[in-house]
Structures are given as structure tokens and as C-alpha cells.
Design a protein around this motif. Structure first.
Motif, PDB file in Angstrom:
ATOM      1  N   GLY A 124      39.895  90.875  75.999  1.00 61.67           N
ATOM      2  CA  GLY A 124      38.999  91.871  75.423  1.00 61.67           C
ATOM      3  C   GLY A 124      39.408  92.433  74.086  1.00 61.67           C
ATOM      4  N   CYS A 168      39.317  93.656  70.427  1.00 63.05           N
ATOM      5  CA  CYS A 168      38.275  94.140  69.528  1.00 63.05           C
ATOM      6  C   CYS A 168      38.919  94.742  68.288  1.00 63.05           C
ATOM      7  CB  CYS A 168      37.399  95.193  70.199  1.00 63.05           C
ATOM      8  SG  CYS A 168      36.454  94.613  71.622  1.00 63.05           S
ATOM      9  N   GLN A 221      34.867  90.796  68.418  1.00 57.97           N
ATOM     10  CA  GLN A 221      34.294  91.376  69.626  1.00 57.97           C
ATOM     11  C   GLN A 221      34.774  90.677  70.901  1.00 57.97           C
ATOM     12  OE1 GLN A 221      29.932  91.883  69.208  1.00 57.97           O
ATOM     13  NE2 GLN A 221      30.215  91.198  67.089  1.00 57.97           N
ATOM     14  N   ASN A 222      35.511  91.411  71.714  1.00 63.84           N
ATOM     15  CA  ASN A 222      35.810  91.019  73.094  1.00 63.84           C
ATOM     16  C   ASN A 222      36.382  89.601  73.204  1.00 63.84           C
ATOM     17  OD1 ASN A 222      35.872  91.637  75.855  1.00 63.84           O
ATOM     18  ND2 ASN A 222      33.937  90.591  76.215  1.00 63.84           N
ATOM     19  N   SER A 269      38.813  86.939  74.523  1.00 63.30           N
ATOM     20  CA  SER A 269      39.675  86.712  75.690  1.00 63.30           C
ATOM     21  C   SER A 269      39.971  85.225  75.835  1.00 63.30           C
ATOM     22  CB  SER A 269      39.001  87.220  76.971  1.00 63.30           C
ATOM     23  OG  SER A 269      38.741  88.607  76.913  1.00 63.30           O
ATOM     24  N   GLN A 302      40.599  97.763  71.174  1.00 63.04           N
ATOM     25  CA  GLN A 302      40.491  97.600  72.613  1.00 63.04           C
ATOM     26  C   GLN A 302      41.190  96.310  73.000  1.00 63.04           C
ATOM     27  OE1 GLN A 302      36.546  98.081  74.397  1.00 63.04           O
ATOM     28  NE2 GLN A 302      35.848  99.185  72.587  1.00 63.04           N
ATOM     29  N   GLY A 303      41.461  96.168  74.300  1.00 70.28           N
ATOM     30  CA  GLY A 303      42.026  94.925  74.803  1.00 70.28           C
ATOM     31  C   GLY A 303      43.527  94.973  74.973  1.00 70.28           C
ATOM     32  N   GLN A 337      32.927  86.310  67.349  1.00 66.17           N
ATOM     33  CA  GLN A 337      32.745  86.101  68.777  1.00 66.17           C
ATOM     34  C   GLN A 337      33.343  84.764  69.192  1.00 66.17           C
ATOM     35  OE1 GLN A 337      28.512  86.460  69.476  1.00 66.17           O
ATOM     36  NE2 GLN A 337      28.626  88.672  69.600  1.00 66.17           N
TER      37      GLN A 337
END
Length: 292
Positions: A17, A19, A28-29, A31, A65-66, A215
Motif C-alpha cells: 500500500g 502512497c 497510489q497503493n 503492493s 501510507q503503506g 499505479q
């Protein structure tokens, strides 16, 4: 030189995740996981987020994030240990312009606990790099070789490489790829390799991850991508007869459509008259970006 003790783990990289936002770009996100003993190729257009992803993994950028684990370690809690076991080549990285490889060796052997001077000098000889030539006087290809030699000299367990073959001629690139394959013969060693030269990744990458506009569109085994994906070239009317689940994406041209197929066997069973062409990583990347 102190011998480096290997860290035993299942995954060299575990990113979940991730970001990061800039004024004109968002990652974005993101993983993915890189199993130990393997090579992952990271592909994508300029500005897709490849370098940003590498910098987030290395802690050079602060993620919003992440989470990240490198060699099952949290970089923010084990910074020194992670750095000691990781070799890095960044596209925008540089050495001091006035220094020669010989001078760099003198400095780095004092800074890195696992620096292997003999191996560094061996790599310089293997790459045909003069000991006394200053970095600022080297060609782009020579600089690329020197950065790789410095990254590999401490015998890292994980290599993070951002466009490392930029500026190398085909012979030097082949030599470089052989070195990477030799590196992962030790199954505790792993590589994340960002590159625009997808034909190189087809030769060495166990996995391929595709970043597009911040992405992650896919992360799959390279052999599966090359074996199952295919391209059908057909007229517009024939394309309109296809069901949406039968293809990944398409691109219109003056003669009809190039259609990216995810599973050539399933498609052939439904359309035995269709002619399917093999899909290279470059073709998959360019057509995948056309998804509607």
C-alpha cells in the motif's frame, strides 16, 4: 573485510500500500513482494513512478501510507543493517566528479563494513575501467559500469537498480546481465531492476511489474506473461464481435485493431481462425496502457 552473514527470509522485498503525492503526480497503493533468489523487472514509461518507488523502499522519500520490509527488516528501525546488506544504483545517483575509481576504493573501504577491495578491483578490470580516470572524464557507459561495481563490491544480499544499463552498448549489457544471473545463484540474493530495455528483462527477470501513471497495473511471472499473452490484429468490425472478457485492451490503427489477449489458448479455442502473434514485454506494456 568482515564477512557478511546472510539474512534468511522468504521475501527480499515486501511492499504494501505505498502512497506518495507530489504537486503533479501520485503514487497510489503500490503492493508487491519479491521472493528471495529471484529478479523482478520494474517497467513503465518515464514519470510512471519507478524511481519514486525505489526511493520509498530505500527510505530516501517518506511514504504517506503503506509499509516496507527489506530482507524481513523494517528500514526505519534497522537502517544500518538494511544499508549494509543492500546495494543501490540510482539513475540520478552520482559520485564525486573529481575522484577516480582508485580514490573511490580508498574512501569506500573505510566506510562500508563489508567492502571487498579485491572484488571491486576485479570488477573494474572485468569492465575495462581505468583506475586513474576521473569520474567526470568518463563516458556515460563507463559511469554506469563504475556505479554497478561499487554497488556489488560489498557482496550485498539485495540489489536495487534504477536504469543500470543506460548508456551501455549491447556487449556490455550482455556482460552485465550475466553478472546479475551469477549474483542470484546464491539463493539468498535478490534484485529489483528498473529498466526501459524490456528485451533485457525477458532474459533475466523472474517477475515483471508494470507501473503506469503511478499505479501498479500488474505484477506477474515473466514466463507466464510471455507464454500466455498474445496479440490479434484484426479489422474493426471483427473486433466489435469480441466479448469484453476476451481481451485486455486494444489500439486502433489505420488498418484495424491490435488487440492484447491475456490467454492465447482460451482465445484460440473460441476463435480457431484467428492468427495470434507472440507478445513481447514491450508490446504488453504499450497495449496494456490502452485499457478502456
Amino acid at each position: 573485510m568482515t564477512t557478511m552473514e546472510r539474512i534468511h527470509c522468504d521475501y527480499a522485498i515486501e511492499a504494501k500500500g505505498l502512497c506518495k503525492s507530489f504537486d503533479d503526480f501520485q503514487l497510489q497503493n503500490i503492493s508487491f513482494s519479491l521472493p528471495c533468489g529471484t529478479i523482478m523487472g520494474l517497467i513503465g514509461e518515464n514519470g510512471a513512478g519507478k524511481t519514486t518507488t525505489l526511493k520509498l523502499l530505500l527510505g530516501m522519500l517518506r511514504r504517506e501510507q503503506g509499509s516496507v520490509r527489506l530482507l524481513n527488516l523494517l528500514p526505519e528501525e534497522n537502517e544500518a543493517e538494511v544499508k549494509a546488506h543492500t546495494g543501490t544504483v540510482l539513475a540520478q545517483g552520482f559520485f564525486y566528479e573529481e575522484l577516480s575509481p582508485k580514490q573511490m576504493n580508498t574512501i569506500l573501504r573505510r566506510c562500508h563494513p563489508f567492502w571487498d577491495e579485491a572484488y571491486f578491483l576485479q570488477l573494474l578490470k572485468q569492465f575495462g575501467l581505468p583506475l586513474q580516470k576521473r569520474y567526470k572524464d568518463m563516458s556515460q557507459g563507463m559511469r554506469a559500469k563504475l556505479k554497478l561495481a561499487a554497488a556489488m563490491a560489498p557482496h550485498p544480499q539485495l540489489l536495487l537498480l534504477d536504469e543500470p544499463t543506460s548508456g551501455l552498448d549491447p556487449v556490455a549489457r550482455s556482460q552485465f546481465l550475466d553478472l546479475l544471473l551469477e549474483f542470484i545463484q546464491d539463493e539468498t540474493c535478490s534484485i529489483l531492476l528498473s529498466s526501459h530495455i524490456t528485451s533485457d528483462l525477458e532474459k533475466v527477470a523472474d517477475y515483471t511489474a508494470y507501473l503506469h501513471q503511478g499505479q501498479l497495473l500488474f505484477c506477474e511471472e515473466t514466463s507466464v506473461l510471455l507464454e500466455h499473452y498474445a496479440v490479434v490484429r484484426c479489422g474493426w468490425q471483427d473486433f466489435q464481435q469480441l466479448l469484453p472478457e476476451e481481451y485486455v485492451s486494444y489500439r486502433k490503427n489505420a488498418f484495424g485493431c491490435d488487440v492484447l489477449i491475456r490467454d492465447r489458448n482460451v482465445f484460440s479455442a473460441r476463435h480457431p481462425e484467428a492468427v495470434l502473434d507472440p507478445a513481447s514485454l514491450e508490446t504488453i506494456m504499450t497495449l496494456y496502457a490502452e485499457r478502456r
